[in-house]
Enzyme design. Sequence first.
Site, PDB file in Angstrom:
ATOM      1  N   PRO A  86      51.329 -14.765  54.208  1.00  0.00           N
ATOM      2  CA  PRO A  86      52.502 -15.635  53.494  1.00  0.00           C
ATOM      3  C   PRO A  86      51.902 -16.095  52.226  1.00  0.00           C
ATOM      4  O   PRO A  86      52.394 -16.775  51.470  1.00  0.00           O
ATOM      5  CB  PRO A  86      52.580 -16.636  54.519  1.00  0.00           C
ATOM      6  CG  PRO A  86      51.737 -16.274  55.725  1.00  0.00           C
ATOM      7  CD  PRO A  86      50.772 -15.119  55.352  1.00  0.00           C
ATOM      8  N   GLU A 113      45.196 -15.789  62.579  1.00  0.00           N
ATOM      9  CA  GLU A 113      45.278 -17.013  61.975  1.00  0.00           C
ATOM     10  C   GLU A 113      44.969 -16.815  60.464  1.00  0.00           C
ATOM     11  O   GLU A 113      45.375 -17.301  59.650  1.00  0.00           O
ATOM     12  CB  GLU A 113      44.372 -18.274  62.481  1.00  0.00           C
ATOM     13  CG  GLU A 113      44.940 -18.815  63.401  1.00  0.00           C
ATOM     14  CD  GLU A 113      46.123 -19.529  63.467  1.00  0.00           C
ATOM     15  OE1 GLU A 113      46.184 -20.396  62.478  1.00  0.00           O
ATOM     16  OE2 GLU A 113      47.017 -19.467  64.201  1.00  0.00           O
ATOM     17  N   ARG A 151      63.038   3.974  49.278  1.00  0.00           N
ATOM     18  CA  ARG A 151      64.299   4.286  48.610  1.00  0.00           C
ATOM     19  C   ARG A 151      64.499   4.294  47.148  1.00  0.00           C
ATOM     20  O   ARG A 151      65.449   4.800  46.495  1.00  0.00           O
ATOM     21  CB  ARG A 151      65.403   3.272  49.379  1.00  0.00           C
ATOM     22  CG  ARG A 151      65.324   1.802  48.677  1.00  0.00           C
ATOM     23  CD  ARG A 151      66.424   0.930  49.343  1.00  0.00           C
ATOM     24  NE  ARG A 151      67.752   1.007  48.856  1.00  0.00           N
ATOM     25  CZ  ARG A 151      68.243   0.680  47.629  1.00  0.00           C
ATOM     26  NH1 ARG A 151      67.386   0.192  46.755  1.00  0.00           N
ATOM     27  NH2 ARG A 151      69.486   0.749  47.340  1.00  0.00           N
ATOM     28  N   ASP A 165      71.867  -1.921  42.052  1.00  0.00           N
ATOM     29  CA  ASP A 165      71.542  -2.985  42.966  1.00  0.00           C
ATOM     30  C   ASP A 165      71.353  -4.239  42.342  1.00  0.00           C
ATOM     31  O   ASP A 165      70.798  -4.374  41.119  1.00  0.00           O
ATOM     32  CB  ASP A 165      70.105  -2.424  43.550  1.00  0.00           C
ATOM     33  CG  ASP A 165      70.118  -1.293  44.267  1.00  0.00           C
ATOM     34  OD1 ASP A 165      71.034  -0.781  44.475  1.00  0.00           O
ATOM     35  OD2 ASP A 165      68.999  -0.739  44.529  1.00  0.00           O
TER      36      ASP A 165
HETATM   37  N1  ADE Z   1      52.214 -12.361  57.572  1.00  0.00           N
HETATM   38  C1  ADE Z   1      52.864 -13.388  58.257  1.00  0.00           C
HETATM   39  N2  ADE Z   1      53.818 -13.857  57.258  1.00  0.00           N
HETATM   40  C2  ADE Z   1      54.013 -13.007  56.381  1.00  0.00           C
HETATM   41  C3  ADE Z   1      54.956 -13.059  55.190  1.00  0.00           C
HETATM   42  N3  ADE Z   1      55.536 -13.951  55.065  1.00  0.00           N
HETATM   43  N4  ADE Z   1      54.804 -12.117  54.418  1.00  0.00           N
HETATM   44  C4  ADE Z   1      53.958 -10.911  54.903  1.00  0.00           C
HETATM   45  N5  ADE Z   1      52.960 -11.015  55.668  1.00  0.00           N
HETATM   46  C5  ADE Z   1      52.906 -12.015  56.454  1.00  0.00           C
END
Ligand code: ADE
Length: 240
Positions: A86, A113, A151, A165
Site C-alpha cells: 500500500p 505486516e 489487455r 479507454d
Molecule cells: N497489499 C496490501 N494492500 C495493497 C494495496 N493497496 N496495493 C497493493 N498491494 C497491497
Amino acid sequence: MKIDYLTLFPEMFDVLNHSIMKRAQEKGIVELNTVNFRDYSGNKHNQVDDYPYGGGQGMVLKPEPIFNAMNAIDKASKTRVILMCPQGKPFTQQVAESLAQEEHLVFICGHYEGYDERIREHLVTDELSIGDYVLTGGELAAITMTDAIVRLIPESIKEESHLDDSFSTGLLEYPQYTRPADYNGMKVPDVLLSGNHKHIESWRHEMRLKRTFERRPDLLEHYPLTQSDKEYLEHLKRDK
Ligand code: ADE
C-alpha cells in the site's frame, strides 16, 4: 511477455484462467507462472516470516525465501521486479501502459505486516499500490494489475478498442447506447441517430468533458484543454 508471481497462495491466480486472460495465454501472448516461495524458505520448518527486530506488532517476511525464489527464476536482461504494497506508487493506466512494453515481470505478493527492508533495497525495481486501502495480501493487487497490463499487449484485444479507454485519453468515457432507440420510453439521444459524424464526435467530446468535470475534476488539471473546451466547462460551472 512472461509474468512470475512470488506467492504463498498460488491457487488465487486461477482467476486469470478465464475470458481474455485465458485466451491471451492460449495464444502465447503471455505466460503466467506462480512460485510458492515457501518452497524456498531454506529452513526445515518452512518458515517464511519472523518477529520484527526492535519489537512491535505483526510479523515480517524474511529475506531468504524471496531472495532464493528470485534466484531460481530465469530472468530477462531487464526484468521489472514489482513489490505489492500500500505504500507503493499508485498503479495507473500510464503505469500499465509502461509495464505492457516489458518482456518479463515478477510480482512479489506478501501476506504480512511488512517485508524485510533488504528485499526492497536489493531486489525490487518498483513498488506499486492499487489504491489507498489495505488488502490482506498482494495477490488481488497483482491479479488486478495483470488484467490491466495484459489487455494492452498488442493482439490481446482489438488494438483500437483501448485507445478510447477512460484514462488513456485523460478523460472519462462518453455514454454509450445500443438498440433499441426507444426502450419503454427511454430514448437514445437524437444526435447519435443523426448519421452526422462530426456532430457525434463533438457531442462525445463534450460528454467526456462533462463526465470528467462531474466525477473526476482532478483529471482536468492535466488535460490539454482547448479554448472551446474551456468555454464549455465555464458553461457547465455556471449551470451547476
Ligand atoms: N497489499 C496490501 N494492500 C495493497 C494495496 N493497496 N496495493 C497493493 N498491494 C497491497
